[in-house]
Design an enzyme around this catalytic site. Structure first.
Site, PDB file in Angstrom:
ATOM      1  N   GLY A  42     -29.240 -54.413  -9.231  1.00 20.13           N
ATOM      2  CA  GLY A  42     -27.974 -55.570  -9.008  1.00 20.13           C
ATOM      3  C   GLY A  42     -27.459 -55.517 -10.318  1.00 20.13           C
ATOM      4  CG  LEU A 225     -15.190 -43.618 -23.206  1.00 21.60           C
ATOM      5  CD1 LEU A 225     -14.759 -43.287 -24.773  1.00 21.60           C
ATOM      6  CD2 LEU A 225     -14.163 -42.828 -22.296  1.00 21.60           C
ATOM      7  CB  ALA A 253     -28.951 -50.253 -14.929  1.00 23.01           C
ATOM      8  CB  ALA A 254     -26.362 -46.277 -18.631  1.00 22.07           C
ATOM      9  N   GLY A 255     -24.546 -48.963 -18.047  1.00 27.17           N
ATOM     10  CA  GLY A 255     -23.544 -49.903 -18.418  1.00 27.17           C
ATOM     11  C   GLY A 255     -23.907 -51.191 -18.374  1.00 27.17           C
ATOM     12  CG  ASP A 256     -25.493 -53.027 -14.956  1.00 25.53           C
ATOM     13  OD1 ASP A 256     -24.439 -53.241 -14.762  1.00 25.53           O
ATOM     14  OD2 ASP A 256     -26.288 -52.604 -13.912  1.00 25.53           O
TER      15      ASP A 256
HETATM   16  O1  RIB Z   1     -25.267 -50.814 -12.053  1.00 23.74           O
HETATM   17  C1  RIB Z   1     -26.405 -50.121 -11.342  1.00 23.74           C
HETATM   18  C2  RIB Z   1     -26.589 -51.320 -10.167  1.00 23.74           C
HETATM   19  O2  RIB Z   1     -25.646 -51.218  -9.297  1.00 23.74           O
HETATM   20  C3  RIB Z   1     -27.814 -50.980  -9.309  1.00 23.74           C
HETATM   21  O3  RIB Z   1     -29.114 -51.458  -9.877  1.00 23.74           O
HETATM   22  C4  RIB Z   1     -27.700 -51.277  -8.095  1.00 23.74           C
HETATM   23  O4  RIB Z   1     -28.297 -52.309  -7.443  1.00 23.74           O
HETATM   24  C5  RIB Z   1     -26.013 -51.553  -8.192  1.00 23.74           C
HETATM   25  O5  RIB Z   1     -25.735 -52.960  -8.267  1.00 23.74           O
END
Ligand code: RIB
Length: 307
Positions: A42, A225, A253-256
């Site tokens: 998420g 990028l 999830a690299a961006g997260d």
């Molecule tokens: O950014 C990656 C996330 O996008 C994943 O963990 C997935 O749950 C979606 O929300």
């Protein structure tokens, strides 16, 4: 002891169903995957987890269902040191899920079923922000747009700086974008915000794309990028920050991770160029590991690279 400001993340919590594949499927194609995992994810929860692991003070605001996935997602954030008192339980729907295919080389395809995330309301955010003044507010677009807009307006009112990750991409009006201090799209999201189709951005296009995004209202833009790093534009500077070269196994999830790390550094009072360097390193570690929250580094790992 380092004093840092509070970081509040308003967003989604999903259980990720991840299948490793040799190549991504075409429409109508059936493929045999290499392996399957169920992992915490998420976009909101991933950012909160990154903040917690990297040593920030974080509160997560979101909704899960009254089910075992909801329990697991809360528990995973608590283990990362995140305050989950703002993660509410929705009786009418199940916890959000995401279906993710990851191909060799790390690229992915993601489809989400929002479930309980779709029930996050402006008054949930208001309640969770009671007593907060200043600090950083991290937003993404896996929650209802009305709630994201209300959170941005409230955040501004109580002196928070807002970092909006416009993911997944959708059209956004000036009312929201003008409230945003830092807009952090990836290449596809940047192109889609400007009315185009998903695609890639070359380094020679990045400055102009950032200039066009700035004209939509945010105070600054950090264009993510991928393996080319990030581009910062804020009206005073327009600068490229190269990424550390790594062998990617999973870019989920690299961006997260980047956004969580960026907020941690900014909340500690670091200047923006240092914060982007820190975020680039954290993201470069995350792509070398599988999964979303399972891939996020702890502070010492990033410090080791910095030193
Ligand atoms: O950014 C990656 C996330 O996008 C994943 O963990 C997935 O749950 C979606 O929300």
């Amino acid at each position: 002891m380092l004093m840092s400001q509070t970081i509040v993340v308003v967003g989604s919590l999903n259980m990720d169903f991840v299948v490793q594949v040799d190549k991504l499927p075409l429409p109508g194609e059936t493929l045999r995957g290499r392996s399957f995992d169920m992992l915490p994810g998420g976009k909101g929860a991933n950012q909160a987890c990154a903040v917690g692991r990297l040593g920030g003070r974080c509160r997560m605001v979101g909704r899960v269902g009254a089910d075992s996935f909801g329990h697991q997602l809360r528990a995973n954030l608590q283990t990362a040191g995140v305050d989950v008192s703002g993660v509410l339980t929705t009786a009418n729907d199940a916890t959000g899920v995401a279906f993710i295919f990851v191909e060799r080389g790390g690229q992915n395809e993601i489809v989400i079923a929002p479930g309980a995330n779709g029930y996050l309301r402006p008054n949930d955010v208001e309640a969770a922000l009671a007593g907060v003044a200043g600090g950083y507010l991290l937003l993404q677009l896996e929650s209802p747009l009305e709630t994201v807009e209300a959170a941005a307006a409230l955040g501004r009112h109580i002196g928070m700086k807002t970092v909006l990750d416009p993911a997944p991409a959708r059209p956004l009006g000036p009312n929201l974008l003008r409230q945003v201090d830092v807009l952090t799209p990836n290449e596809s999201e940047a192109l889609q915000l400007l009315g185009g189709r998903a695609g890639q951005v070359s380094l020679s296009q990045a400055e102009e794309i950032c200039r066009q995004l700035m004209s939509l209202g945010p105070h600054s833009v950090i264009l993510k990028l991928g393996d080319k790093g990030a581009w910062l534009a804020n009206g005073r500077q327009s600068l490229h920050f190269p990424a550390r070269a790594v062998e990617a196994v999973d870019t989920t999830a690299a961006g997260d991770t980047f956004n969580g790390a960026l907020a941690v550094a900014l909340a500690e009072g670091k200047p923006i160029h240092e914060a982007i360097g820190f975020a680039n390193l954290a993201a470069s570690l995350s792509v070398t590991r599988a999964g979303a929250q399972t891939s996020i580094p702890v502070r010492d790992e990033v410090e080791c690279l910095l030193n």
